[in-house]
Design a protein around this motif. Structure first.
Motif, PDB file in Angstrom:
ATOM      1  N   LEU A 222       0.817  -1.206   0.000  1.00 12.26           N
ATOM      2  CA  LEU A 222       0.000   0.000   0.000  1.00 12.26           C
ATOM      3  C   LEU A 222       0.854   1.260   0.000  1.00 12.26           C
ATOM      4  O   LEU A 222       0.495   2.267  -0.617  1.00 12.26           O
ATOM      5  CB  LEU A 222      -0.929   0.004   1.215  1.00 12.26           C
ATOM      6  N   GLY A 223       1.983   1.211   0.677  1.00  9.91           N
ATOM      7  CA  GLY A 223       2.872   2.372   0.717  1.00  9.91           C
ATOM      8  C   GLY A 223       3.337   2.787  -0.658  1.00  9.91           C
ATOM      9  O   GLY A 223       3.529   3.980  -0.934  1.00  9.91           O
ATOM     10  N   ASN A 224       3.510   1.818  -1.546  1.00  8.64           N
ATOM     11  CA  ASN A 224       3.914   2.132  -2.918  1.00  8.64           C
ATOM     12  C   ASN A 224       2.824   2.884  -3.672  1.00  8.64           C
ATOM     13  O   ASN A 224       3.092   3.489  -4.703  1.00  8.64           O
ATOM     14  CB  ASN A 224       4.269   0.839  -3.657  1.00  8.64           C
ATOM     15  N   HIS A 225       1.596   2.842  -3.143  1.00 10.40           N
ATOM     16  CA  HIS A 225       0.468   3.557  -3.761  1.00 10.40           C
ATOM     17  C   HIS A 225       0.032   4.749  -2.919  1.00 10.40           C
ATOM     18  O   HIS A 225      -1.080   5.265  -3.102  1.00 10.40           O
ATOM     19  CB  HIS A 225      -0.698   2.598  -3.980  1.00 10.40           C
ATOM     20  N   GLY A 226       0.891   5.167  -1.993  1.00  8.76           N
ATOM     21  CA  GLY A 226       0.614   6.369  -1.213  1.00  8.76           C
ATOM     22  C   GLY A 226      -0.392   6.199  -0.102  1.00  8.76           C
ATOM     23  O   GLY A 226      -0.940   7.182   0.405  1.00  8.76           O
ATOM     24  N   VAL A 227      -0.637   4.957   0.312  1.00  4.70           N
ATOM     25  CA  VAL A 227      -1.576   4.686   1.396  1.00  4.70           C
ATOM     26  C   VAL A 227      -0.795   4.169   2.597  1.00  4.70           C
ATOM     27  O   VAL A 227      -0.039   3.194   2.487  1.00  4.70           O
ATOM     28  CB  VAL A 227      -2.638   3.639   0.986  1.00  4.70           C
ATOM     29  N   SER A 228      -0.948   4.803   3.748  1.00  4.34           N
ATOM     30  CA  SER A 228      -0.219   4.418   4.957  1.00  4.34           C
ATOM     31  C   SER A 228      -1.097   3.541   5.846  1.00  4.34           C
ATOM     32  O   SER A 228      -2.062   4.006   6.450  1.00  4.34           O
ATOM     33  CB  SER A 228       0.223   5.659   5.738  1.00  4.34           C
ATOM     34  N   LEU A 229      -0.781   2.271   5.890  1.00  7.38           N
ATOM     35  CA  LEU A 229      -1.473   1.321   6.757  1.00  7.38           C
ATOM     36  C   LEU A 229      -0.647   1.159   8.030  1.00  7.38           C
ATOM     37  O   LEU A 229       0.504   0.719   7.968  1.00  7.38           O
ATOM     38  CB  LEU A 229      -1.613  -0.028   6.055  1.00  7.38           C
ATOM     39  N   PRO A 230      -1.193   1.492   9.200  1.00  6.67           N
ATOM     40  CA  PRO A 230      -0.389   1.424  10.428  1.00  6.67           C
ATOM     41  C   PRO A 230      -0.302   0.011  10.997  1.00  6.67           C
ATOM     42  O   PRO A 230      -1.112  -0.399  11.827  1.00  6.67           O
ATOM     43  CB  PRO A 230      -1.135   2.366  11.378  1.00  6.67           C
ATOM     44  N   THR A 231       0.675  -0.741  10.539  1.00 10.43           N
ATOM     45  CA  THR A 231       0.953  -2.059  11.112  1.00 10.43           C
ATOM     46  C   THR A 231       2.449  -2.173  11.383  1.00 10.43           C
ATOM     47  O   THR A 231       3.267  -1.616  10.651  1.00 10.43           O
ATOM     48  CB  THR A 231       0.526  -3.204  10.181  1.00 10.43           C
ATOM     49  N   LEU A 232       2.774  -2.906  12.435  1.00 10.23           N
ATOM     50  CA  LEU A 232       4.162  -3.199  12.773  1.00 10.23           C
ATOM     51  C   LEU A 232       4.320  -4.713  12.960  1.00 10.23           C
ATOM     52  O   LEU A 232       3.357  -5.400  13.321  1.00 10.23           O
ATOM     53  CB  LEU A 232       4.571  -2.478  14.058  1.00 10.23           C
ATOM     54  N   PRO A 233       5.527  -5.226  12.728  1.00 14.35           N
ATOM     55  CA  PRO A 233       5.716  -6.675  12.812  1.00 14.35           C
ATOM     56  C   PRO A 233       6.174  -7.155  14.192  1.00 14.35           C
ATOM     57  O   PRO A 233       6.942  -6.488  14.881  1.00 14.35           O
ATOM     58  CB  PRO A 233       6.841  -6.911  11.792  1.00 14.35           C
ATOM     59  N   VAL A 234       5.667  -8.313  14.586  1.00 14.65           N
ATOM     60  CA  VAL A 234       6.228  -9.055  15.714  1.00 14.65           C
ATOM     61  C   VAL A 234       6.422 -10.495  15.258  1.00 14.65           C
ATOM     62  O   VAL A 234       5.794 -10.947  14.296  1.00 14.65           O
ATOM     63  CB  VAL A 234       5.338  -9.004  16.978  1.00 14.65           C
ATOM     64  N   ILE A 235       7.298 -11.219  15.948  1.00 14.61           N
ATOM     65  CA  ILE A 235       7.632 -12.591  15.562  1.00 14.61           C
ATOM     66  C   ILE A 235       7.323 -13.528  16.719  1.00 14.61           C
ATOM     67  O   ILE A 235       7.790 -13.315  17.845  1.00 14.61           O
ATOM     68  CB  ILE A 235       9.115 -12.711  15.171  1.00 14.61           C
ATOM     69  N   ALA A 236       6.531 -14.554  16.438  1.00 15.63           N
ATOM     70  CA  ALA A 236       6.207 -15.568  17.442  1.00 15.63           C
ATOM     71  C   ALA A 236       6.906 -16.876  17.086  1.00 15.63           C
ATOM     72  O   ALA A 236       6.856 -17.318  15.938  1.00 15.63           O
ATOM     73  CB  ALA A 236       4.703 -15.783  17.517  1.00 15.63           C
ATOM     74  N   SER A 237       7.556 -17.478  18.069  1.00 10.45           N
ATOM     75  CA  SER A 237       8.199 -18.784  17.888  1.00 10.45           C
ATOM     76  C   SER A 237       7.331 -19.869  18.517  1.00 10.45           C
ATOM     77  O   SER A 237       6.746 -19.667  19.592  1.00 10.45           O
ATOM     78  CB  SER A 237       9.587 -18.787  18.539  1.00 10.45           C
ATOM     79  N   VAL A 238       7.240 -21.002  17.825  1.00 14.35           N
ATOM     80  CA  VAL A 238       6.305 -22.068  18.197  1.00 14.35           C
ATOM     81  C   VAL A 238       7.012 -23.413  18.068  1.00 14.35           C
ATOM     82  O   VAL A 238       7.918 -23.568  17.233  1.00 14.35           O
ATOM     83  CB  VAL A 238       5.060 -22.050  17.279  1.00 14.35           C
ATOM     84  N   LEU A 239       6.616 -24.390  18.894  1.00 15.11           N
ATOM     85  CA  LEU A 239       7.155 -25.747  18.753  1.00 15.11           C
ATOM     86  C   LEU A 239       6.028 -26.765  18.756  1.00 15.11           C
ATOM     87  O   LEU A 239       4.926 -26.500  19.226  1.00 15.11           O
ATOM     88  CB  LEU A 239       8.172 -26.057  19.851  1.00 15.11           C
ATOM     89  N   ARG A 240       6.344 -27.924  18.202  1.00 20.85           N
ATOM     90  CA  ARG A 240       5.420 -29.061  18.217  1.00 20.85           C
ATOM     91  C   ARG A 240       6.120 -30.253  18.826  1.00 20.85           C
ATOM     92  O   ARG A 240       7.241 -30.586  18.445  1.00 20.85           O
ATOM     93  CB  ARG A 240       4.958 -29.388  16.791  1.00 20.85           C
ATOM     94  N   THR A 241       5.462 -30.914  19.778  1.00 19.09           N
ATOM     95  CA  THR A 241       6.063 -32.067  20.435  1.00 19.09           C
ATOM     96  C   THR A 241       5.671 -33.362  19.728  1.00 19.09           C
ATOM     97  O   THR A 241       4.734 -33.404  18.925  1.00 19.09           O
ATOM     98  CB  THR A 241       5.619 -32.176  21.899  1.00 19.09           C
ATOM     99  N   ALA A 242       6.396 -34.407  20.059  1.00 18.79           N
ATOM    100  CA  ALA A 242       5.991 -35.749  19.647  1.00 18.79           C
ATOM    101  C   ALA A 242       4.731 -36.136  20.420  1.00 18.79           C
ATOM    102  O   ALA A 242       4.380 -35.502  21.413  1.00 18.79           O
ATOM    103  CB  ALA A 242       7.120 -36.731  19.944  1.00 18.79           C
ATOM    104  N   PRO A 243       4.011 -37.167  19.953  1.00 16.98           N
ATOM    105  CA  PRO A 243       2.823 -37.606  20.695  1.00 16.98           C
ATOM    106  C   PRO A 243       3.136 -37.871  22.159  1.00 16.98           C
ATOM    107  O   PRO A 243       4.167 -38.467  22.500  1.00 16.98           O
ATOM    108  CB  PRO A 243       2.423 -38.892  19.961  1.00 16.98           C
ATOM    109  N   VAL A 244       2.251 -37.392  23.033  1.00 20.75           N
ATOM    110  CA  VAL A 244       2.460 -37.514  24.473  1.00 20.75           C
ATOM    111  C   VAL A 244       1.098 -37.505  25.151  1.00 20.75           C
ATOM    112  O   VAL A 244       0.147 -36.894  24.654  1.00 20.75           O
ATOM    113  CB  VAL A 244       3.343 -36.355  25.008  1.00 20.75           C
ATOM    114  N   GLU A 245       0.998 -38.189  26.260  1.00 19.74           N
ATOM    115  CA  GLU A 245      -0.238 -38.149  27.038  1.00 19.74           C
ATOM    116  C   GLU A 245      -0.316 -36.809  27.763  1.00 19.74           C
ATOM    117  O   GLU A 245       0.447 -36.546  28.697  1.00 19.74           O
ATOM    118  CB  GLU A 245      -0.292 -39.296  28.051  1.00 19.74           C
ATOM    119  N   GLY A 246      -1.218 -35.961  27.334  1.00 20.74           N
ATOM    120  CA  GLY A 246      -1.360 -34.647  27.931  1.00 20.74           C
ATOM    121  C   GLY A 246      -2.495 -34.602  28.933  1.00 20.74           C
ATOM    122  O   GLY A 246      -3.251 -35.565  29.083  1.00 20.74           O
TER     123      GLY A 246
END
Length: 430
Positions: A222-246
């Protein structure tokens, strides 16, 4: 990227024209394409990389109403219905299960926030319950955490990000949508001040309207077309376990961990109390719009000045239709996993529920999330560019509300009564 993502095979041929072009192959854009195809409206979806390659396959898979802003809850309620109907609609399971979500409170202050939220949404009859420590142990047994209480919504649920968007995309193609992957949109074409097409790296497509559902890339486009969208980035880290009795089928969010059951018997876990927030040029340009979020959530942001700033700085912010764009330089964004945060998440989970001890970690990944100043998306027409609609800025909530958000965007572009009141998602609120 998670190695379990289900690939989608699509055409490489670009049509000359269509009625609506969708930019972005995440859950929102794909669901919009499915909805339009079901209405027999010609639609072409263009994805710079591959379907669900970024946040739509990297999220936790939670489908929740709990702790949402009251004016955002109707969209989440509509999404509940659409998720439940999805297997019949597309002829394939997406792993949807209405197994409930519980948020734990370690302090009276945290519990007071849950109590206040519960009162604010009481007219919506969500069925949310405030739980005592004994009731927590009944729902999620064998824990050793010292909890003041919790809020629990049995009607919340989960689906599987690695299969859902891909399955919906396959159904959209069967119903008439055209999807082209590895095809970045460079710019919008206009005629007499109105959208008349898009220019891609493979050529131009004429169209009547465009829906931009580009996630974290939407601000730059959008910025390339002169439109300012107010968003900022954050990064989330995630893991997956092997099968386990939860301990439970319920998804559980603690102050510094969260877990939910995965379809293969393992668990998806993250450090709920912390995400990475690498400084970019946009923080300097629009950071003041986020001062309230920073004030109340600074402890949850791992703010760092590192190489991300310089990589972002080197990426173009304006270009012409015949120029190679940032979307061609970075087909799929692959943020660096923060293994320190994941170690914390695993240790905190084990401290609360020791039955997770010695669980094997199968894989880990990270995803880039686009956040707005009020953590609510934009789903609206852009008045300065007639013919352009935007559905982006979901702030980590896009997967859960994706089917309803995609349908709302499709409603707007096809000019039919909206599935919910769109006013909370106006662009001009910023």
């Amino acid at each position: 990227m998670t190695k379990m993502l289900d690939a989608v095979h699509t055409t490489n041929e670009l049509p000359d024209s269509t009625t609506i072009v969708i930019i972005g192959g995440g859950i929102v854009g794909i669901t919009a394409a499915l909805t339009l195809a079901e209405r027999n409206i010609p639609v072409v979806l263009l994805e710079k990389g591959h379907i669900a390659g970024e946040q739509s396959s990297r999220n936790l898979g939670w489908i929740r109403k709990t702790s949402r802003h009251a004016n955002d809850v109707p969209l989440a309620q509509a999404a509940d219905r659409l998720w439940a109907e999805m297997p019949e609609r597309i002829g394939q399971s997406v792993g949807y299960k209405q197994s409930g979500i519980m948020f734990l409170a370690k302090t009276d202050e945290q519990m007071a926030l849950y109590e206040a939220w519960s009162k604010s949404v009481q007219p919506l009859a969500l069925g949310s319950q405030l739980l005592s420590p004994k009731e927590i142990d009944k729902h999620v047994p064998h824990g050793q955490g010292q909890w003041v209480g919790a809020i629990y919504t049995p009607s919340d649920g989960r689906a599987e990000p690695t299969i859902a968007t891909s399955a919906i995309a396959k159904a959209a193609v069967k119903k008439g949508a055209i999807i082209v992957q590895q095809c970045a949109v460079r710019t919008l074409s206009t005629t007499a001040g109105k959208i008349s097409g898009v220019v891609t790296e493979k050529g131009e497509i004429r169209c009547e309207q465009v829906l931009l559902a580009g996630g974290a890339w939407s601000r730059r486009f959008l910025g390339n077309h002169g439109v300012s969208l107010p968003t900022l980035p954050v990064i989330a880290s995630v893991l997956r376990t092997a099968p386990v009795e939860g301990p439970t089928e319920i998804a559980v969010g603690g102050p510094d961990f969260s877990f939910r059951k995965h379809k293969d018997g393992g668990f998806i876990i993250m450090q709920r109390g912390k995400v990475d927030a690498p400084i970019t040029l946009d923080h300097l340009k629009i950071g003041l719009k986020f001062r309230d979020q920073l004030k109340h959530g600074k402890d949850s942001l791992n703010i760092a000045f590192n190489g991300t700033f310089f990589r972002d700085l080197a990426m173009p912010r304006s270009w012409h239709a015949n120029s190679k764009t940032p979307f061609e330089h970075v087909r799929v964004c692959e943020p660096k996993v923060n293994h320190g945060l994941l170690n914390d998440a695993m240790n905190n989970t084990i401290s609360a529920w020791p039955m997770f001890k010695n669980t094997k970690i199968e894989e880990s990944w990270a995803g880039l999330i686009d956040v707005t100043p009020d953590s609510t998306p934009v789903i609206d027409r852009i008045k300065t560019l007639p013919g352009l609609t935007v559905a982006t800025g979901f702030s980590g909530h896009g997967f859960g509300t994706g089917p309803a958000a995609g349908q709302l965007a499709a409603d707007i572009v096809s000019d039919v009564p909206p599935i919910v009141d769109p006013s909370p998602y106006r662009f001009d609120r910023f």
